[in-house]
Design a protein around this motif. Structure first.
Motif, PDB file in Angstrom:
ATOM      1  N   MET A   3     -29.610  26.196  78.085  1.00 38.42           N
ATOM      2  CA  MET A   3     -30.260  25.465  77.011  1.00 38.42           C
ATOM      3  C   MET A   3     -30.691  26.391  75.894  1.00 38.42           C
ATOM      4  O   MET A   3     -30.703  26.018  74.725  1.00 38.42           O
ATOM      5  N   LYS A   5     -29.259  29.365  74.983  1.00 36.11           N
ATOM      6  CA  LYS A   5     -28.134  29.909  74.234  1.00 36.11           C
ATOM      7  C   LYS A   5     -27.384  28.837  73.451  1.00 36.11           C
ATOM      8  O   LYS A   5     -26.755  29.121  72.446  1.00 36.11           O
ATOM      9  N   MET A   6     -27.435  27.609  73.922  1.00 34.79           N
ATOM     10  CA  MET A   6     -26.731  26.535  73.242  1.00 34.79           C
ATOM     11  C   MET A   6     -27.366  26.263  71.877  1.00 34.79           C
ATOM     12  O   MET A   6     -28.585  26.301  71.728  1.00 34.79           O
ATOM     13  N   LYS A   7     -26.531  25.981  70.875  1.00 34.06           N
ATOM     14  CA  LYS A   7     -27.023  25.719  69.529  1.00 34.06           C
ATOM     15  C   LYS A   7     -26.765  24.261  69.155  1.00 34.06           C
ATOM     16  O   LYS A   7     -25.620  23.818  69.142  1.00 34.06           O
ATOM     17  N   SER A   8     -27.844  23.553  68.852  1.00 34.91           N
ATOM     18  CA  SER A   8     -27.754  22.146  68.491  1.00 34.91           C
ATOM     19  C   SER A   8     -28.276  21.947  67.072  1.00 34.91           C
ATOM     20  O   SER A   8     -29.158  22.670  66.614  1.00 34.91           O
ATOM     21  N   THR A  98     -30.339  15.945  72.326  1.00 39.03           N
ATOM     22  CA  THR A  98     -29.782  17.291  72.327  1.00 39.03           C
ATOM     23  C   THR A  98     -29.827  17.885  73.734  1.00 39.03           C
ATOM     24  O   THR A  98     -30.628  17.482  74.572  1.00 39.03           O
ATOM     25  N   HIS A  99     -28.970  18.869  73.951  1.00 37.22           N
ATOM     26  CA  HIS A  99     -28.886  19.510  75.257  1.00 37.22           C
ATOM     27  C   HIS A  99     -29.423  20.944  75.236  1.00 37.22           C
ATOM     28  O   HIS A  99     -29.212  21.702  76.175  1.00 37.22           O
ATOM     29  N   SER A 100     -30.080  21.314  74.163  1.00 39.43           N
ATOM     30  CA  SER A 100     -30.627  22.668  74.041  1.00 39.43           C
ATOM     31  C   SER A 100     -32.143  22.609  73.896  1.00 39.43           C
ATOM     32  O   SER A 100     -32.716  21.575  73.568  1.00 39.43           O
ATOM     33  N   GLN A 101     -32.777  23.743  74.112  1.00 39.95           N
ATOM     34  CA  GLN A 101     -34.231  23.804  73.987  1.00 39.95           C
ATOM     35  C   GLN A 101     -34.662  23.727  72.529  1.00 39.95           C
ATOM     36  O   GLN A 101     -35.693  23.146  72.197  1.00 39.95           O
ATOM     37  N   SER A 103     -33.430  22.976  68.347  1.00 37.37           N
ATOM     38  CA  SER A 103     -32.433  22.319  67.489  1.00 37.37           C
ATOM     39  C   SER A 103     -32.762  22.544  66.021  1.00 37.37           C
ATOM     40  O   SER A 103     -33.924  22.423  65.611  1.00 37.37           O
TER      41      SER A 103
END
Length: 204
Positions: A3, A5-8, A98-101, A103
């Motif tokens: 979460m 590292k993911m970019k939303s 969203t799937h990231s911490q 956004s």
């Protein structure tokens, strides 16, 4: 992908566009709709985009001209859960999908953002902060902030819900309750022109 590292990115398209007189996100600027300029900038920079619109009719309209296969990231269309409550509601609606911490939130009427801006804001994320917010004047950070070109944590959803219940809808009212990291718009790392909104026909 974690979460962190993911970019939303959440793109807000729920405004009523009274000053423009027509739907802004679908307004053609140059050779493509305004929102498509933003999505092109985000290409290869993020993992997912949540596009928040205020009703199903507009969602269907945007589905027709946004060709998902041309972008490197996943695109999800979301209907704003609470109508006519401004950008706070749109941010909350987007964060729930969203799937990231963290956004990045952007308005659909800012076609001048750059990849440099996107990457710089994401690079400023630190776990102890609820949001990363650019500002123009160091003596008046909150008052000159750009909350619709900012990064927000999933942690702010509950606070947004409480503010909306109290009918406190000004987004800077949210920011002043958060542990916020302010970053200066210094015309070096962040350029003032990138924060320009196209609100009226004469702005085009």
């Amino acid at each position: 992908m974690s979460m962190i590292k993911m970019k939303s990115c959440i793109v807000l398209c729920g405004g009523q566009s009274r000053r423009m007189g027509r739907d802004k996100g679908s307004l053609v600027i140059g050779d493509k709709p305004m929102i498509s300029h933003i999505l092109s900038t985000l290409n290869n920079e993020i993992d997912e985009a949540i596009i928040v619109l205020n009703n199903q009719d507009r969602i269907e309209k945007y589905r027709k001209f946004i060709e998902k296969y041309t972008y490197s990231f996943k695109i999800t269309f979301v209907e704003d859960e609470i109508k006519n409550k401004g950008p706070l509601s749109g941010i909350k609606s987007g964060l729930k999908y969203t799937h990231s911490q963290y956004s990045l939130v952007l308005p659909c009427d800012s076609p001048y953002i750059s990849k440099k801006l996107v990457n710089y804001l994401f690079s400023q994320i630190e776990d102890e902060y609820d949001c990363i917010v650019p500002y123009h004047d160091k003596n008046n950070k909150l008052q000159t902030s750009e909350p619709l070109h900012s990064i927000y944590s999933q942690n702010v959803v509950d606070k947004i819900e409480k503010l909306i219940k109290k009918d406190i809808l000004h987004i800077k009212g949210l920011i002043e309750t958060l542990n916020c990291k302010y970053v200066e718009i210094d015309n070096k790392k962040l350029l003032k022109e990138e924060f320009k909104n196209l609100n009226r026909p004469e702005d085009i």
